[in-house]
Design an enzyme around this catalytic site. Structure first.
Site, PDB file in Angstrom:
ATOM      1  N   CYS A  38     -98.422  38.876  38.981  1.00 17.66           N
ATOM      2  CA  CYS A  38     -99.104  37.434  38.264  1.00 17.66           C
ATOM      3  C   CYS A  38     -98.852  36.921  37.226  1.00 17.66           C
ATOM      4  CB  CYS A  38    -100.332  37.996  38.184  1.00 17.66           C
ATOM      5  SG  CYS A  38    -100.496  39.273  37.070  1.00 17.66           S
ATOM      6  N   CYS A 111     -84.184  26.259  64.457  1.00 22.27           N
ATOM      7  CA  CYS A 111     -85.489  25.298  63.553  1.00 22.27           C
ATOM      8  C   CYS A 111     -86.256  26.514  61.984  1.00 22.27           C
ATOM      9  CB  CYS A 111     -86.309  25.147  64.682  1.00 22.27           C
ATOM     10  SG  CYS A 111     -87.398  26.713  64.562  1.00 22.27           S
ATOM     11  N   ASP A 496     -68.828  -4.373  39.336  1.00 27.10           N
ATOM     12  CA  ASP A 496     -68.033  -4.848  38.712  1.00 27.10           C
ATOM     13  C   ASP A 496     -67.109  -5.934  39.361  1.00 27.10           C
ATOM     14  OD1 ASP A 496     -65.505  -4.699  36.989  1.00 27.10           O
ATOM     15  OD2 ASP A 496     -64.315  -3.881  38.469  1.00 27.10           O
TER      16      ASP A 496
END
Length: 800
Positions: A38, A111, A496
């Site tokens: 925790c 997958c 540019d």
């Protein structure tokens, strides 16, 4: 230490550089902190370690219970003592050399089900530093300590996945793996026939019969053993993937007496998985198609003058290759003899063939159409423009776009949540309200079938890969899914001028001598200009050479960024530069200002030659607009993008060019740092969208890097542009930018559609299940049908 933990990112561990003060110290990687459960435990560990002298950083992954410490210590004793004081003992391994990065091909990784299982298996291995998944190409890049590869392969085998090490360990070493052929066709056919017969006998008999049970059992055993095997492996590793959920659901259906339905569910699930794998192969084919553009062999001239066909990978640099009409070019090179037209569409997306003659570049994967050519090889097969494009596209697949990161985070919560709901559905109504156990258990089993988020998770990478491949086919190289997904948010685009809006090949148009001999001024200016690579300087040098002047040697040559050049000729110092340079040298005068103003209002660039005492001559250079610039700017405006031209040229010329092509605003006399500050000011005051910058990828590098999306023009054959730009346009066609914005919008739309479809179907079936209207076979159709729908929808981008 490496600063990243397994599963947190896809980056490799970076060993210390030789110049680091701790380069000779042992490197240590702590293993799991098993008792850190925790934030309170984590805070205690941090409080004990952070005050230590030599500790430069902590990276504590609470969910994985791993800790990486960045330090300048020659011994981990102090870290061990601090951990012991906090109640933790972390066994470590010593890394005596730089970590290795190995790329594996895993044919069974189709997958997110397999990705999650692999992560859970490898994340706890102290030998592994980082994992980088490419699901669509079935590749896994593992950063590990030396000698640990066998352990990694063994761990993968333990979860039922066979991995193959790619040649050279590089991501571009082999074409993406295809789905395994359906070698067990007859068991699948038997499973389908017996499942159908079981359903038929059940309805004809009006209920269960021993024949129904026998047929269902045969169907499940013939078609579902692989699913059960994978499900058992997943459960043993505490992973709730689709195989585990389906195994539980089918077993539960049999236990409560739904034998025909259990058989049909297992068959439909297995069949749908085969169809889904075949559908995903279409996305893989998009990348495989790029890889197959370049031929495997090339005809190479030998030392005795003969020509021999040899593997393209074995052709050395500087070798001479012959290409006949109709053949594909195998390697990048420069033409040394012959004339032809070459179809460069596979690389640049140009619709018309390009004339090639001596001195022109040719690229691997393009098609020689008319004549024969001989060219000198300038890049090995693994470093050709095509190879770099393929590598960039594959690398882009690994960078997770914002939507994919959201989906992955959602998926980690979704499956456990639905599983918990299923347990509550099975137990609470019978216990609390006297409901029928079998009815509510059945509803819980239906929920398990739709608990896997495969459709949701697989939809994003398939869509991104399709978009990246579609862009590459158009000659637009996108360096990451994030740029493809967010490109449609482009609100302001800075461009540019030279080489972007104009051709970048200006010609000298005017010449005025103010002091001294005119011929001498041409020679001095040409001698200085030929040493520069700026297009304006090259125009002056080209004019001097065409006039037949013999140029002089230049000593102490120096470029003055954003201003011009300086050098010494015959002991005298001369400058060749723009208006800004002459003003800084305090050599300007009202007469010169008037002349410059006149030239600049004509859209010409003025260049002045000066010595230490005054201006000797004025040259005017003009560039021509690209035919596509006007249409590109108009298309951008129609998409709601504001345009801004940034150039080092004078303000009058900038305004003239901007008016000619329809650009909203022009700013001239800008140095590279001025362009950067302009981009930063646009980013500091956002107008509800992204800021882009278009340049050549080299001179405008700071501004390109700072913009949200940097576009490099004419990147074909340019290493720097391909490697540094966010989006590289392989030719000089500005219309590719609005095409990129439209593709980005389409990609974003498909991503949203797929998420809505995947979640919508889940939500509908959740409602149908709770009202008792959904069945297990319907749930299988919905779950796998959703997967097929989102894959097919993502693949639509390939047709754009």
């Amino acid at each position: 230490m490496s600063k990243c933990n397994v599963g947190d990112c896809g980056c490799a561990s970076v060993p210390r550089s030789p110049g680091d003060s701790s380069a000779n110290a042992p490197q240590w990687k702590p293993s799991r902190l098993d008792d850190v459960d925790c934030p309170t435990d984590a805070a205690l560990v941090r409080n004990n370690l952070e005050p230590l002298d030599g500790v430069t950083g902590l990276d504590l992954a609470l969910t994985l219970r791993t800790l990486d410490v960045s330090d300048h210590m020659h011994s981990p004793a102090a870290v061990d003592a601090a951990l012991a004081a906090s109640g933790e003992l972390a066994p470590r391994i010593e890394i005596t050399s730089a970590p290795l990065r190995t790329t594996l091909t895993i044919a069974g990784m189709d997958c997110p089900t397999e990705e999650a299982l692999i992560r859970s298996k490898l994340a706890g291995m102290v030998e592994v530093a980082a994992l980088d998944f490419n699901l669509v190409q079935r590749r896994l890049s593992v950063t590990h300590r030396p000698g640990a590869l066998d352990a990694v392969l063994g761990a993968l085998k333990a979860i039922g996945l066979e991995a193959k090490v790619e040649a050279g360990g590089t991501e571009s070493a082999a074409p993406p793996a295809r789905s395994a052929p359906m070698t067990h066709r007859w068991p699948m056919v038997l499973a389908g026939v017996t499942a159908t017969l079981a359903e038929g006998v059940y309805w004809l008999n009006g209920g269960d019969h021993w024949i129904v049970l026998a047929l269902a059992l045969v169907s499940i055993l013939s078609g579902g053993l692989s699913t059960y095997k994978k499900g058992w492996i997943a459960l043993r590793h505490r992973n709730l993937n689709i195989n585990a959920l389906m195994s539980i659901a089918v077993t539960g259906a049999m236990l409560i007496g739904h034998w025909p339905e259990a058989a049909m569910v297992m068959f439909l699930f297995t069949l749908a998985e085969v169809i889904e794998a075949k559908s995903l192969d279409r996305a893989r084919d998009a990348i495989r198609g790029l890889m197959e553009l370049a031929p495997d062999t090339a005809t190479v001239r030998q030392g005795d003058g003969s020509w021999v066909a040899m593997p393209a990978t074995a052709v050395p640099l500087e070798a001479v290759v012959r290409i006949r009409p109709g053949e594909r070019i195998a390697l990048d090179g420069v033409v040394i003899s012959g004339r032809s037209t070459v179809n460069q569409a596979p690389i640049t997306g140009e619709s018309l063939p390009v004339d090639k003659a001596e001195g022109d570049n040719v690229f691997a994967g393009t098609i020689n159409e008319a004549g024969s050519l001989e060219y000198r090889v300038t890049a090995e097969a693994s470093h050709s423009t095509l190879a770099r494009i393929i590598h960039a596209v594959e690398s882009a697949q690994g960078s997770r776009a914002p939507t994919q990161r959201f989906v992955d985070q959602f998926a980690r919560i979704y499956t456990p949540a639905v599983f918990a709901v299923a347990l509550l559905v099975a137990s609470v109504p019978p216990l609390a309200f006297g409901g029928a156990w079998m009815d509510w258990i059945y509803k819980a089993l239906v929920l398990l079938v739709i608990a896997c988020p495969c459709a949701l998770v697989i939809s994003t990478p398939v869509t991104i890969v399709s978009g990246l491949a579609a862009a590459a086919r158009k000659g637009i190289l996108v360096k990451g899914g994030v740029y493809l997904e967010e490109g449609h948010k482009l609100a302001t685009l800075a461009l540019d001028k030279t080489g972007t809006i104009t051709h970048g090949k200006p010609a000298q148009t005017d010449f005025m001598v103010l002091s001294g001999d005119a011929n001498q001024a041409h020679i001095l200016a040409g001698s200085l200009a030929v040493r520069s690579d700026h297009p304006v300087s090259l125009a002056i040098a080209r004019a001097a050479v065409e006039m037949g002047w013999v140029l002089r040697e230049v000593a102490d040559f120096a470029a003055i960024p954003g201003r011009g050049v300086r050098g010494s000729i015959d002991g005298h110092v001369y400058q060749l530069g723009n208006h800004r340079l002459i003003e800084e040298l305090e050599l300007c005068s009202p007469e010169i200002e008037k002349t410059l103003d006149m030239l600049e209002r004509q859209g010409k660039t003025a260049v002045l030659l000066a010595d230490q005492t005054g201006v000797l001559a004025i040259f005017a250079v003009a560039d021509t607009l690209r035919e596509t610039s006007r249409q590109a700017i108009a298309d951008l405006h129609s998409l709601g993008v504001k345009t801004l031209m940034l150039t080092g040229d004078n303000a009058h010329t900038a305004e003239a060019i901007a008016r000619a092509v329809g650009i909203d605003e022009a700013r001239g006399n800008l140095l590279p740092e001025d362009k950067l500050s302009t981009i930063e000011s646009l980013l500091a005051h956002p107008k509800g969208g992204k800021v882009g910058m278009v340049g050549d990828g080299i001179n405008d590098a700071p501004a390109l890097a700072r913009a949200d999306i940097g576009f490099a023009m004419g990147a074909a054959g340019t290493d720097t542009a391909i490697e540094t730009a966010d989006v590289a346009l392989m030719d000089d066609d500005l219309r590719k930018i609005p095409a990129f914005v439209r593709l980005s919008q389409a990609t974003s739309d498909v991503l949203i559609q797929n998420i809505v479809v995947a979640l919508g179907i889940k939500a509908v079936f959740l409602l149908l299940t709770m009202t008792g209207q959904a069945t297990m076979w319907m749930a299988v159709f919905a779950d796998m049908g959703a997967s097929l729908l989102v894959v097919a929808n993502g693949l639509r981008l390939l047709r754009r």
